[in-house]
Motif scaffolding. Sequence first.
Motif, PDB file in Angstrom:
ATOM      1  N   UNK A 136     -48.158  76.542  42.609  1.00 37.67           N
ATOM      2  CA  UNK A 136     -48.436  77.976  42.493  1.00 37.67           C
ATOM      3  C   UNK A 136     -49.928  78.258  42.616  1.00 37.67           C
ATOM      4  N   UNK A 137     -50.739  77.416  41.992  1.00 33.83           N
ATOM      5  CA  UNK A 137     -52.203  77.593  42.101  1.00 33.83           C
ATOM      6  C   UNK A 137     -52.685  77.415  43.545  1.00 33.83           C
ATOM      7  N   UNK A 138     -52.138  76.406  44.217  1.00 35.10           N
ATOM      8  CA  UNK A 138     -52.535  76.187  45.614  1.00 35.10           C
ATOM      9  C   UNK A 138     -52.130  77.367  46.486  1.00 35.10           C
ATOM     10  N   UNK A 139     -50.914  77.863  46.272  1.00 33.26           N
ATOM     11  CA  UNK A 139     -50.456  78.994  47.094  1.00 33.26           C
ATOM     12  C   UNK A 139     -51.294  80.227  46.823  1.00 33.26           C
ATOM     13  N   UNK A 140     -51.630  80.438  45.538  1.00 34.77           N
ATOM     14  CA  UNK A 140     -52.456  81.593  45.181  1.00 34.77           C
ATOM     15  C   UNK A 140     -53.838  81.500  45.831  1.00 34.77           C
ATOM     16  N   UNK A 141     -54.407  80.305  45.827  1.00 33.09           N
ATOM     17  CA  UNK A 141     -55.747  80.125  46.412  1.00 33.09           C
ATOM     18  C   UNK A 141     -55.728  80.296  47.921  1.00 33.09           C
ATOM     19  N   UNK A 142     -54.629  79.805  48.534  1.00 33.12           N
ATOM     20  CA  UNK A 142     -54.547  79.910  49.992  1.00 33.12           C
ATOM     21  C   UNK A 142     -54.290  81.343  50.420  1.00 33.12           C
ATOM     22  N   UNK A 143     -53.428  82.022  49.708  1.00 34.92           N
ATOM     23  CA  UNK A 143     -53.072  83.385  50.096  1.00 34.92           C
ATOM     24  C   UNK A 143     -54.162  84.395  49.760  1.00 34.92           C
TER      25      UNK A 143
ATOM     26  N   UNK B 239     -44.941  72.461  39.610  1.00 37.71           N
ATOM     27  CA  UNK B 239     -44.771  73.862  39.971  1.00 37.71           C
ATOM     28  C   UNK B 239     -46.043  74.659  39.780  1.00 37.71           C
ATOM     29  N   UNK B 240     -46.740  74.400  38.645  1.00 31.72           N
ATOM     30  CA  UNK B 240     -48.011  75.099  38.423  1.00 31.72           C
ATOM     31  C   UNK B 240     -49.045  74.741  39.493  1.00 31.72           C
ATOM     32  N   UNK B 241     -49.052  73.488  39.865  1.00 28.26           N
ATOM     33  CA  UNK B 241     -50.019  73.060  40.897  1.00 28.26           C
ATOM     34  C   UNK B 241     -49.738  73.748  42.223  1.00 28.26           C
TER      35      UNK B 241
ATOM     36  N   UNK C 167     -39.433  64.429  32.532  1.00 31.99           N
ATOM     37  CA  UNK C 167     -39.093  64.959  33.857  1.00 31.99           C
ATOM     38  C   UNK C 167     -39.322  66.453  33.912  1.00 31.99           C
ATOM     39  N   UNK C 168     -38.998  67.149  32.837  1.00 33.34           N
ATOM     40  CA  UNK C 168     -39.193  68.602  32.807  1.00 33.34           C
ATOM     41  C   UNK C 168     -40.680  68.942  32.850  1.00 33.34           C
ATOM     42  N   UNK C 169     -41.475  68.211  32.048  1.00 35.63           N
ATOM     43  CA  UNK C 169     -42.924  68.468  32.042  1.00 35.63           C
ATOM     44  C   UNK C 169     -43.549  68.182  33.417  1.00 35.63           C
ATOM     45  N   UNK C 170     -43.069  67.144  34.049  1.00 36.30           N
ATOM     46  CA  UNK C 170     -43.593  66.802  35.379  1.00 36.30           C
ATOM     47  C   UNK C 170     -43.272  67.894  36.381  1.00 36.30           C
TER      48      UNK C 170
END
Length: 211
Positions: free
Chosen positions: A20-27, A16-18, A8-11
Amino acid sequence: MSLWGLVQILFNIGVGLTLWLLWTKISRPAKEDPRLSKGLQILQSKISVLEDLSDKTETQVAQLSSLLDRKCRELNKAVMDSEKQVQLIDQSIKKSMSVAKIFQDKIPHDEIIDRQRTQKYVNAARLAHQGLSASEIAEKVDLPLAEVSFIAKLNKDEKVYKESELPDWVEPASQIKQEINSKIESQAVESSASDELGKIGKKYRDALIQS
């Protein structure tokens, strides 16, 4: 810690990483495509060139229109000048004809007789070249039979003169032919009229004898 908790922690970390990457790409501000910008620049340059050509074309059309108008005015003026010159030439010709007629009226009598004799010779030669006999020509032309025979002998096969070399006062062959035809027709009319008068006179005399 159980295995399920570790999963559950790894998931959660992966999600969260996914995110964060999407937000970084969009912003992140979008990069412009260099090909698109270059195409827009080329299009703008072509549009400016077309605008310049349009302006130049309008200028050239205006110049050509003014040139055509000027040439039309010059042509109309030249036509009017030509008409004036033609009128002046016609007036000069009429004056020349009147003067020539005056001089022709003052031709000496001997020269008139020579011209009439020459006209008769030419008429006889033309008729001989057409195939008429000397006696037939003598009936149509007021010349002695001996002269007509001599002229017919010379001009029967080929005329001894050229029509183009005759003087201007000699009547053309077409006019002579018309005069001869009209003369023949008038003679035929006179002959028929005399025959009718002879018949009427005979009937009148017969009526007197019977009475």
